[in-house]
Design a protein around this motif. Structure first.
Motif, PDB file in Angstrom:
ATOM      1  N   ALA A  50       0.827  -1.213   0.000  1.00 33.12           N
ATOM      2  CA  ALA A  50       0.000   0.000   0.000  1.00 33.12           C
ATOM      3  C   ALA A  50       0.857   1.256   0.000  1.00 33.12           C
ATOM      4  O   ALA A  50       1.814   1.362   0.757  1.00 33.12           O
ATOM      5  N   VAL A  51       0.486   2.189  -0.862  1.00 31.73           N
ATOM      6  CA  VAL A  51       1.059   3.539  -0.864  1.00 31.73           C
ATOM      7  C   VAL A  51      -0.119   4.491  -0.687  1.00 31.73           C
ATOM      8  O   VAL A  51      -1.121   4.394  -1.408  1.00 31.73           O
ATOM      9  N   HIS A  52      -0.007   5.392   0.271  1.00 33.87           N
ATOM     10  CA  HIS A  52      -1.081   6.344   0.543  1.00 33.87           C
ATOM     11  C   HIS A  52      -0.707   7.718   0.026  1.00 33.87           C
ATOM     12  O   HIS A  52       0.450   8.143   0.145  1.00 33.87           O
ATOM     13  N   ILE A  53      -1.683   8.398  -0.538  1.00 38.77           N
ATOM     14  CA  ILE A  53      -1.508   9.759  -1.035  1.00 38.77           C
ATOM     15  C   ILE A  53      -2.140  10.677  -0.004  1.00 38.77           C
ATOM     16  O   ILE A  53      -3.342  10.596   0.256  1.00 38.77           O
ATOM     17  N   SER A  54      -1.304  11.537   0.589  1.00 39.79           N
ATOM     18  CA  SER A  54      -1.784  12.419   1.641  1.00 39.79           C
ATOM     19  C   SER A  54      -0.893  13.645   1.723  1.00 39.79           C
ATOM     20  O   SER A  54       0.335  13.530   1.630  1.00 39.79           O
ATOM     21  N   ASN A  55      -1.511  14.806   1.900  1.00 43.47           N
ATOM     22  CA  ASN A  55      -0.759  16.060   2.023  1.00 43.47           C
ATOM     23  C   ASN A  55       0.216  16.259   0.866  1.00 43.47           C
ATOM     24  O   ASN A  55       1.365  16.623   1.066  1.00 43.47           O
ATOM     25  N   PHE A  56      -0.241  15.975  -0.337  1.00 44.72           N
ATOM     26  CA  PHE A  56       0.552  16.146  -1.558  1.00 44.72           C
ATOM     27  C   PHE A  56       1.833  15.315  -1.554  1.00 44.72           C
ATOM     28  O   PHE A  56       2.850  15.720  -2.104  1.00 44.72           O
ATOM     29  N   THR A  57       1.787  14.136  -0.951  1.00 43.99           N
ATOM     30  CA  THR A  57       2.939  13.235  -0.968  1.00 43.99           C
ATOM     31  C   THR A  57       2.469  11.793  -1.146  1.00 43.99           C
ATOM     32  O   THR A  57       1.346  11.437  -0.788  1.00 43.99           O
ATOM     33  N   PHE A  58       3.365  10.978  -1.709  1.00 45.65           N
ATOM     34  CA  PHE A  58       3.162   9.540  -1.772  1.00 45.65           C
ATOM     35  C   PHE A  58       3.896   8.956  -0.566  1.00 45.65           C
ATOM     36  O   PHE A  58       5.059   9.291  -0.321  1.00 45.65           O
ATOM     37  N   GLY A  59       3.226   8.119   0.187  1.00 42.07           N
ATOM     38  CA  GLY A  59       3.883   7.558   1.366  1.00 42.07           C
ATOM     39  C   GLY A  59       3.661   6.055   1.461  1.00 42.07           C
ATOM     40  O   GLY A  59       2.524   5.608   1.470  1.00 42.07           O
ATOM     41  N   PRO A  60       4.749   5.311   1.494  1.00 42.22           N
ATOM     42  CA  PRO A  60       6.134   5.772   1.405  1.00 42.22           C
ATOM     43  C   PRO A  60       6.483   6.201  -0.019  1.00 42.22           C
ATOM     44  O   PRO A  60       5.892   5.741  -0.987  1.00 42.22           O
ATOM     45  N   LYS A  61       7.458   7.090  -0.096  1.00 49.87           N
ATOM     46  CA  LYS A  61       7.869   7.653  -1.386  1.00 49.87           C
ATOM     47  C   LYS A  61       8.584   6.620  -2.253  1.00 49.87           C
ATOM     48  O   LYS A  61       8.455   6.630  -3.470  1.00 49.87           O
ATOM     49  N   MET A  62       9.357   5.736  -1.628  1.00 52.40           N
ATOM     50  CA  MET A  62      10.074   4.688  -2.351  1.00 52.40           C
ATOM     51  C   MET A  62       9.689   3.339  -1.759  1.00 52.40           C
ATOM     52  O   MET A  62       9.699   3.176  -0.536  1.00 52.40           O
ATOM     53  N   VAL A  63       9.344   2.391  -2.635  1.00 42.64           N
ATOM     54  CA  VAL A  63       8.990   1.041  -2.192  1.00 42.64           C
ATOM     55  C   VAL A  63       9.737   0.018  -3.037  1.00 42.64           C
ATOM     56  O   VAL A  63      10.141   0.298  -4.161  1.00 42.64           O
ATOM     57  N   THR A  64       9.915  -1.162  -2.460  1.00 39.51           N
ATOM     58  CA  THR A  64      10.535  -2.275  -3.170  1.00 39.51           C
ATOM     59  C   THR A  64       9.562  -3.434  -3.175  1.00 39.51           C
ATOM     60  O   THR A  64       9.016  -3.795  -2.122  1.00 39.51           O
ATOM     61  N   VAL A  65       9.326  -4.002  -4.351  1.00 37.96           N
ATOM     62  CA  VAL A  65       8.433  -5.142  -4.507  1.00 37.96           C
ATOM     63  C   VAL A  65       9.137  -6.199  -5.339  1.00 37.96           C
ATOM     64  O   VAL A  65      10.172  -5.937  -5.946  1.00 37.96           O
ATOM     65  N   LYS A  66       8.562  -7.390  -5.361  1.00 38.04           N
ATOM     66  CA  LYS A  66       9.084  -8.474  -6.198  1.00 38.04           C
ATOM     67  C   LYS A  66       8.267  -8.550  -7.480  1.00 38.04           C
ATOM     68  O   LYS A  66       7.113  -8.109  -7.512  1.00 38.04           O
ATOM     69  N   VAL A  67       8.859  -9.126  -8.512  1.00 38.46           N
ATOM     70  CA  VAL A  67       8.128  -9.353  -9.759  1.00 38.46           C
ATOM     71  C   VAL A  67       6.849 -10.115  -9.428  1.00 38.46           C
ATOM     72  O   VAL A  67       6.871 -11.077  -8.663  1.00 38.46           O
ATOM     73  N   GLY A  68       5.731  -9.661  -9.964  1.00 37.49           N
ATOM     74  CA  GLY A  68       4.443 -10.290  -9.707  1.00 37.49           C
ATOM     75  C   GLY A  68       3.674  -9.658  -8.567  1.00 37.49           C
ATOM     76  O   GLY A  68       2.505  -9.982  -8.352  1.00 37.49           O
ATOM     77  N   GLN A  69       4.298  -8.761  -7.837  1.00 38.14           N
ATOM     78  CA  GLN A  69       3.643  -8.119  -6.702  1.00 38.14           C
ATOM     79  C   GLN A  69       2.901  -6.860  -7.168  1.00 38.14           C
ATOM     80  O   GLN A  69       3.296  -6.206  -8.128  1.00 38.14           O
TER      81      GLN A  69
END
Length: 130
Positions: A50-69
């Motif tokens: 999950a990435v949440h958009i709040s107060n004009f920001t993406f949080g967390p700003k950087m994420v790491t996922v695996k192929v297929g995620q």
């Protein structure tokens, strides 16, 4: 006698349930009241991130996922936003408050993204091989 056995069983079960609720991949191994080791609950495959958009920001700003995620962006702000990949691999519609957009990543690499309505809003997804 029975209350001691119940405590000996309930405490490890509570530890496993707490670790599952916290999202830890490897919950602790619980021991039974008779001293035998029970196997740990197997880790599930990586679910959506999950990435949440709040107060004009993406949080967390950087994420790491695996192929297929899958990554799910949810607009928690009171104004509309979008999620657009700079490499054009994905583009959401305009997301009003409470709406979400998801994308499943199929190849390793890095994908930068931004909000087309507010270009100063940026983020990055790093996709690793399985």
């Amino acid at each position: 006698m029975h209350s001691r056995m119940m405590i000996a069983v309930l405490i490890p079960v509570a530890a496993v349930m707490t670790s599952l609720a916290s999202g830890r991949a490897n919950p602790p191994v619980a021991a039974s009241a008779r001293g035998k080791t029970l196997s740990a609950v197997p880790a599930k495959s990586a679910g959506p991130l999950a990435v949440h958009i709040s107060n004009f920001t993406f949080g967390p700003k950087m994420v790491t996922v695996k192929v297929g995620q899958t990554v799910i962006w949810t607009n928690d702000d009171d104004i509309p936003h979008t999620v657009v990949a700079t490499d054009k691999s994905f583009r959401s519609k305009v997301l009003d408050t409470g709406q979400s957009f998801s994308f499943t990543f199929t190849k390793p690499g890095q994908v930068a993204y931004f909000c087309s309505l507010h270009p100063m809003m940026t983020g990055k997804v790093t996709v690793t091989a399985r």
